[in-house]
Design an enzyme around this catalytic site. Structure first.
Site, mmCIF file in Angstrom:
data_model
loop_
_atom_site.group_PDB
_atom_site.id
_atom_site.type_symbol
_atom_site.label_atom_id
_atom_site.label_comp_id
_atom_site.label_asym_id
_atom_site.label_seq_id
_atom_site.Cartn_x
_atom_site.Cartn_y
_atom_site.Cartn_z
ATOM 1 C CG LEU A 15 -72.270 -24.234 -17.478
ATOM 2 C CD1 LEU A 15 -73.396 -25.157 -17.025
ATOM 3 C CD2 LEU A 15 -72.734 -23.411 -18.678
ATOM 4 C CE1 TYR A 218 -78.615 -12.449 -31.277
ATOM 5 C CE2 TYR A 218 -80.180 -14.096 -32.053
ATOM 6 C CZ TYR A 218 -78.962 -13.772 -31.486
ATOM 7 O OH TYR A 218 -78.097 -14.750 -31.119
ATOM 8 C CG ASP A 307 -66.774 -18.030 -20.357
ATOM 9 O OD1 ASP A 307 -67.106 -18.870 -21.217
ATOM 10 O OD2 ASP A 307 -67.488 -17.043 -20.061
HETATM 11 C C1 LIG Z 1 -76.149 -12.664 -21.404
HETATM 12 C C2 LIG Z 1 -75.451 -13.949 -21.656
HETATM 13 C C3 LIG Z 1 -76.115 -14.998 -22.271
HETATM 14 C C4 LIG Z 1 -75.460 -16.196 -22.515
HETATM 15 N N1 LIG Z 1 -76.149 -17.210 -23.127
HETATM 16 C C5 LIG Z 1 -75.531 -18.377 -23.362
HETATM 17 C C6 LIG Z 1 -76.247 -19.473 -23.931
HETATM 18 O O1 LIG Z 1 -77.436 -19.378 -24.240
HETATM 19 N N2 LIG Z 1 -75.580 -20.647 -24.132
HETATM 20 C C7 LIG Z 1 -74.263 -20.788 -23.780
HETATM 21 O O2 LIG Z 1 -73.708 -21.870 -23.976
HETATM 22 N N3 LIG Z 1 -73.560 -19.776 -23.218
HETATM 23 C C8 LIG Z 1 -74.152 -18.582 -22.998
HETATM 24 N N4 LIG Z 1 -73.469 -17.584 -22.379
HETATM 25 C C9 LIG Z 1 -72.066 -17.809 -21.976
HETATM 26 C C10 LIG Z 1 -71.979 -18.561 -20.646
HETATM 27 O O3 LIG Z 1 -72.697 -17.875 -19.656
HETATM 28 C C11 LIG Z 1 -70.527 -18.730 -20.223
HETATM 29 O O4 LIG Z 1 -69.786 -19.253 -21.296
HETATM 30 C C12 LIG Z 1 -70.422 -19.682 -19.032
HETATM 31 O O5 LIG Z 1 -71.090 -19.192 -17.912
HETATM 32 C C13 LIG Z 1 -68.971 -19.910 -18.661
HETATM 33 O O6 LIG Z 1 -68.910 -20.722 -17.543
HETATM 34 P P1 LIG Z 1 -67.555 -20.865 -16.747
HETATM 35 O O7 LIG Z 1 -67.878 -21.778 -15.609
HETATM 36 O O8 LIG Z 1 -66.445 -21.201 -17.660
HETATM 37 O O9 LIG Z 1 -67.204 -19.396 -16.229
HETATM 38 P P2 LIG Z 1 -67.990 -18.476 -15.189
HETATM 39 O O10 LIG Z 1 -69.439 -18.701 -15.254
HETATM 40 O O11 LIG Z 1 -67.483 -17.104 -15.369
HETATM 41 O O12 LIG Z 1 -67.519 -19.037 -13.785
HETATM 42 C C14 LIG Z 1 -66.249 -18.854 -13.263
HETATM 43 C C15 LIG Z 1 -66.373 -19.053 -11.767
HETATM 44 O O13 LIG Z 1 -65.081 -19.044 -11.186
HETATM 45 C C16 LIG Z 1 -65.163 -18.392 -9.937
HETATM 46 N N5 LIG Z 1 -63.818 -17.918 -9.623
HETATM 47 C C17 LIG Z 1 -63.043 -17.065 -10.348
HETATM 48 N N6 LIG Z 1 -61.848 -16.923 -9.761
HETATM 49 C C18 LIG Z 1 -61.870 -17.707 -8.658
HETATM 50 C C19 LIG Z 1 -60.912 -17.971 -7.646
HETATM 51 N N7 LIG Z 1 -59.697 -17.420 -7.663
HETATM 52 N N8 LIG Z 1 -61.247 -18.809 -6.647
HETATM 53 C C20 LIG Z 1 -62.476 -19.382 -6.620
HETATM 54 N N9 LIG Z 1 -63.433 -19.169 -7.554
HETATM 55 C C21 LIG Z 1 -63.112 -18.335 -8.558
HETATM 56 C C22 LIG Z 1 -66.166 -17.270 -10.159
HETATM 57 O O14 LIG Z 1 -66.724 -16.847 -8.947
HETATM 58 C C23 LIG Z 1 -67.162 -17.933 -11.085
HETATM 59 O O15 LIG Z 1 -68.248 -18.503 -10.389
HETATM 60 C C24 LIG Z 1 -74.096 -16.356 -22.129
HETATM 61 C C25 LIG Z 1 -73.425 -15.312 -21.504
HETATM 62 C C26 LIG Z 1 -74.078 -14.110 -21.271
HETATM 63 C C27 LIG Z 1 -73.318 -12.990 -20.606
#
Ligand SMILES: Cc1cc2nc3c(=O)[nH]c(=O)nc-3n(C[C@H](O)[C@H](O)[C@H](O)COP(=O)(O)OP(=O)(O)OC[C@H]3O[C@@H](n4cnc5c(N)ncnc54)[C@H](O)[C@@H]3O)c2cc1C
Length: 549
Positions: A15, A218, A307
């Site tokens: 994302l 919830y 994240d």
């Molecule tokens: C059940 C649940 C419900 C949620 N609901 C909500 C909601 O309603 N609203 C909201 O805002 N948030 C929600 N969240 C939180 C949200 O899903 C996360 O905050 C968001 O996905 C974070 O995105 P990100 O891209 O930072 O990290 P991630 O989605 O963890 O993506 C990190 C990416 O980096 C890649 N990666 C890691 N290391 C490497 C590497 N060395 N080389 C290449 N690629 C790599 C991984 O494969 C991964 O695809 C929810 C979370 C959960 C668990």
């Protein structure tokens, strides 16, 4: 060995990595996204997109596509409720309709769309704008030096290794961020407090839902604490379980370690309040519920977003939204620093602005988690609850990029229902008219800085044009009010931005107020001056961390 040179490397293409890619592409910055997985999300996770997030997607021209994806997945405008089980008692409605009372805050609504539905839209538009995305590839190591970063990338299909040299790297590599660990950046906050699971299941819940349109449910019962989201057709969904009773009847937060199929079926049935309902488990994901933020968001040429920078429990639905906002804050700064329109110090403002927001938002998610799901964690010392609109649209930035107004009341947020228009806050959304067409003031902000002047603000307009020319940057200037480029028949602009006809307000490319001169007719004369060129030229330079003229 293959070698790539690119201005920006994005590690992680979920994302936040994809949002980063999209916002950089909109700014015309060449970059490469490296993502370990073979494609976009296969798990729904984030679904509650708040107004600012949708507004940012509107700014890159994909709001329609995002809304269409949302409508394919959910009936929109549902409620958020706490129950003791889906077929049992309703304990508390947090929202009856997620958009109630916030329609006037933005041109964009709150929506529900999962990462499965959203990420392909982001990817498609980023690619159309020239983004390079490499899937099934992993950044194995990252070396950051004075002039740039060098990454070793391994193709996960062929095993082939290559190097990428970039001037900056953005770590959007998730909660366990290998890049953050490699840089030795620690985390602050509450740590991990539950070994949680998300159970993806099939079950016909239509008779239990009845006529209710519930976006998030919830479940708070003596036996289980967590939450449901259901699919459009009411025949599948997921259940998050944060704590439950174990076999000995003791409450445990160690759910992941004992998540057998039999236990998962039991959890789903208990939470539905339907002991005999047929349930098929499709998948179970284990994750740690944590509330923490990184000590730093920048180390030299590497910046953390999403994240990787902050982890929070999903209570509130802030995690993904906060990450998208990080990406938007950072993208224009990288664009401006890379081609010399801004000073390198502008990148330091990313941490100065986003870290306090991350901390505040994590604490709000934690307060909601403790009070809604697990009071046993202790309610002493919790940050007091703040409503969603300030968390989404009312947070305040403080950094060298803003020209502050005295006195500073010290607040970290304001209620966007009554915006002050002060520097450091998002420019308020006001519905205005241009050439007979209705639009939002924020629709006029896109890639570059914007100057709004009052109807009698000709002096500011001239000063803005010459300051922009001197700095070699673009500044879009609009006169708002009587016979201006922008009509504001109800006078809402002046009220929301706090400027009179002879005032002016400077917005950064991210739509945040960098500076304003309220003018004389508002009763206050903050920033009122006859030296238009000096005041505005200084403010524009400051907003970009350029030396004062
Ligand atoms: C059940 C649940 C419900 C949620 N609901 C909500 C909601 O309603 N609203 C909201 O805002 N948030 C929600 N969240 C939180 C949200 O899903 C996360 O905050 C968001 O996905 C974070 O995105 P990100 O891209 O930072 O990290 P991630 O989605 O963890 O993506 C990190 C990416 O980096 C890649 N990666 C890691 N290391 C490497 C590497 N060395 N080389 C290449 N690629 C790599 C991984 O494969 C991964 O695809 C929810 C979370 C959960 C668990």
């Amino acid at each position: 060995m293959r070698h790539d040179e690119v201005p920006v490397l994005i590690v992680g293409g979920s994302l936040v990595g994809l949002s980063m890619s999209l916002f950089l592409a909109q700014q015309g910055v060449a970059h490469l996204v490296v993502e370990r997985h073979p494609g976009t999300a296969i798990h729904p996770r984030a679904a509650f997109l708040m107004q600012r997030t949708v507004e940012l997607f509107r700014g890159v021209g994909i709001e329609k596509e995002v809304l269409a994806a949302a409508q394919r997945e959910f009936v929109q405008n549902g409620a958020i409720v706490a129950v003791d089980s889906l077929s049992g008692r309703e304990l508390q409605y947090f929202f009856r309709n997620i958009n109630d009372g916030v329609e006037q805050l933005s041109a964009s609504p709150r929506i529900f769309v999962t990462q499965i539905g959203l990420e392909p839209v982001l990817r498609e538009r980023a690619a159309a704008l020239g983004a390079r995305l490499r899937y099934s590839a992993e950044v194995v190591s990252l070396e950051a030096g004075e002039d740039g970063v060098t990454a070793l990338v391994r193709d996960r299909t062929s095993g082939e290794e290559s190097t990428v040299r970039a001037r900056y790297a953005v770590a959007a590599d998730g909660a366990h961020s290998p890049v953050r660990r490699q840089l030795g950046i620690g985390m602050l906050g509450h740590g991990t407090f539950s070994d949680s699971i998300t159970i993806y299941f099939r079950a016909d819940v239509r008779p239990l839902l009845g006529e209710r349109n519930l976006s998030v449910v919830y479940v708070v019962s003596p036996r289980l604490q967590g939450f449901f989201r259901f699919s459009f057709d009411g025949q599948s969904g997921f259940l998050v379980v944060n704590s439950a009773l174990d076999d000995a009847g003791e409450r445990t937060t160690t759910i992941g370690a004992t998540a057998t199929d039999a236990n998962c079926i039991r959890y789903v049935r208990e939470a539905l309040g339907a002991p005999d309902i047929p349930v098929e488990i499709e998948d179970v994901q284990r994750w740690g519920a944590a509330a923490e933020w990184a000590e730093r968001l920048r180390v030299g040429r590497v910046l953390l977003a999403g994240d990787a920078a902050h982890v929070m429990p999903p209570t509130g639905g802030y995690g993904g939204n906060t990450g998208v906002h990080d990406a938007h804050n950072l993208a224009w700064k990288l664009a401006y620093v890379l081609d010399g329109r801004a000073g390198e110090d502008l990148l330091d403002t990313y941490e100065a602005e986003r870290l306090p927001v991350a901390r505040m938002t994590v604490e709000q998610a934690y307060t909601r988690y403790v009070t809604r799901l697990d009071p046993g964690l202790g309610t002493d010392g919790l940050d007091p609850l703040i409503d969603d609109p300030p968390i989404d649209l009312g947070y305040r930035y403080r950094s060298a990029s803003f020209t502050p107004e005295d006195p500073d009341d010290g607040s970290q947020w304001e209620d966007p229902h009554s915006p002050s228009g002060r520097p450091g806050f998002r420019g308020p959304h006001v519905t205005v008219r241009r050439n007979g067409t209705q639009l939002s003031t924020l629709d006029l902000v896109g890639r570059d800085s914007v100057l709004f002047t009052g109807a009698a603000g000709g002096g500011w307009a001239q000063a803005g044009a010459s300051a922009a020319e001197r700095l070699g940057v673009r500044l879009d200037v609009y006169r708002v009010g009587d016979r201006g480029d922008i009509e504001d028949p109800g006078g809402a602009f002046a009220k929301a931005y706090g400027v009179g006809p002879d005032g002016a307000v400077l917005l950064r490319p991210d739509g945040f107020v960098a500076w304003r001169a309220t003018g004389s007719t508002t009763g206050s004369t903050t920033g009122s001056t006859t030296d238009h060129g000096g005041a505005l030229g200084g403010a524009l330079a400051r907003s970009l961390c350029r030396p004062q003229p």
